[in-house]
Write an enzyme that holds these catalytic residues in place. Structure first.
Site, PDB file in Angstrom:
ATOM      1  N   ASP A  31       0.858  -1.159  -0.426  1.00 11.63           N
ATOM      2  CA  ASP A  31      -0.034  -0.229   0.064  1.00 11.63           C
ATOM      3  C   ASP A  31       0.668   1.085  -0.156  1.00 11.63           C
ATOM      4  OD1 ASP A  31      -1.974  -2.219   0.159  1.00 11.63           O
ATOM      5  OD2 ASP A  31      -2.915  -0.734   2.077  1.00 11.63           O
ATOM      6  N   HIS A 176       3.620  -2.375   3.583  1.00 11.86           N
ATOM      7  CA  HIS A 176       3.649  -1.201   1.856  1.00 11.86           C
ATOM      8  C   HIS A 176       4.962  -0.953   1.944  1.00 11.86           C
ATOM      9  CE1 HIS A 176       1.514  -0.439   5.909  1.00 11.86           C
ATOM     10  NE2 HIS A 176       0.225   0.677   5.051  1.00 11.86           N
TER      11      HIS A 176
END
Ligand SMILES: [Zn+2]
Length: 234
Positions: A31, A176
């Site tokens: 993400d 991430h």
């Protein structure tokens, strides 16, 4: 896993939380990118292990880094929508969420030249009216069942260990490749001092030791079924 998840498969307001599969696949998701520092490091690690991943990107960043987006696609990874920016949607009226999601999907499909299927809300925060808006925009919400919690200020070893402890066939792992900040509409503090390439390598090594491989969500669904059940978070 397949049997346990099976009874949840048809819940009408379900969010994808795992894949019911007999294949040795763990779904890797990244993400908050694309990010000029983090994304290339993650891509290198994935390539070394022959893994694919789904990248939930922020459209504002995709606009600023179309080269990284093209690199993701060329390497066989999947691009999905994390939002126009990183604003928490549960404070936004549902019609505005619909508009943003439609606009984000359209722009991302233009930028990538590929269909976008999945949506992950910033912070995983989605209530029923927002869930409906995402579905109306033609996307399916996706959350996760394992994470290195790589926003913490702890060693990469600790993060990898925590992610691997919850990794089993069909698990969706949240990590991430970027850190959302003021350019993305939020102030969540400075990025953690993390080597994203090292963390990815540690996670992929640990998965490999368990006989597991990383796959994008669409790749994993070629040999499995989406396990959906309710997830509503303010
Ligand atoms: Zn995020």
């Amino acid at each position: 896993m397949a049997r346990a998840a099976g009874r949840y498969l048809t819940r009408p307001v379900g969010t994808i939380r795992a894949v019911a599969t007999d294949a040795p696949h763990v779904v890797l998701t990244y993400d908050d990118g694309p990010d000029p520092q983090g994304t290339p490091l993650v891509l290198q690690a994935l390539a070394k292990f022959g893994a694919t991943a789904t990248f939930f990107v922020l459209v504002g960043r995709a606009r600023r880094h179309p080269d990284l987006l093209a690199e993701l696609i060329a390497a066989g990874h999947e691009v999905a929508l994390h939002g126009l920016d990183h604003v928490r949607l549960t404070g936004v009226p549902a019609p505005e969420v619909l508009r943003r999601t439609q606009a984000g999907r359209a722009e991302l499909e233009d930028l990538t030249g590929t269909p976008v299927r999945w949506f992950r809300a910033p912070y995983g925060a989605l209530l029923l009216p927002h869930w409906r808006a995402v579905r109306r925009a033609g996307l399916m919400p996706v959350v996760w069942g394992a994470t290195p919690a790589d926003w913490r200020h702890v060693p990469e070893e600790t993060m990898a260990r925590d992610a691997l402890a919850a990794s089993r066939p069909g698990a969706i792992v949240l990590a991430h490749d970027g850190h959302a900040g003021p350019d993305d509409g939020v102030d969540d503090g400075p990025p953690p001092p993390i080597d994203r390439g090292l963390l990815a390598t540690m996670m992929l090594t640990g998965l490999d030791e368990q006989g597991l491989v990383g796959r994008s969500l669409s790749d994993a669904l070629c040999q499995g079924t989406a396990a959906r059940w309710a997830w509503f978070v303010r």
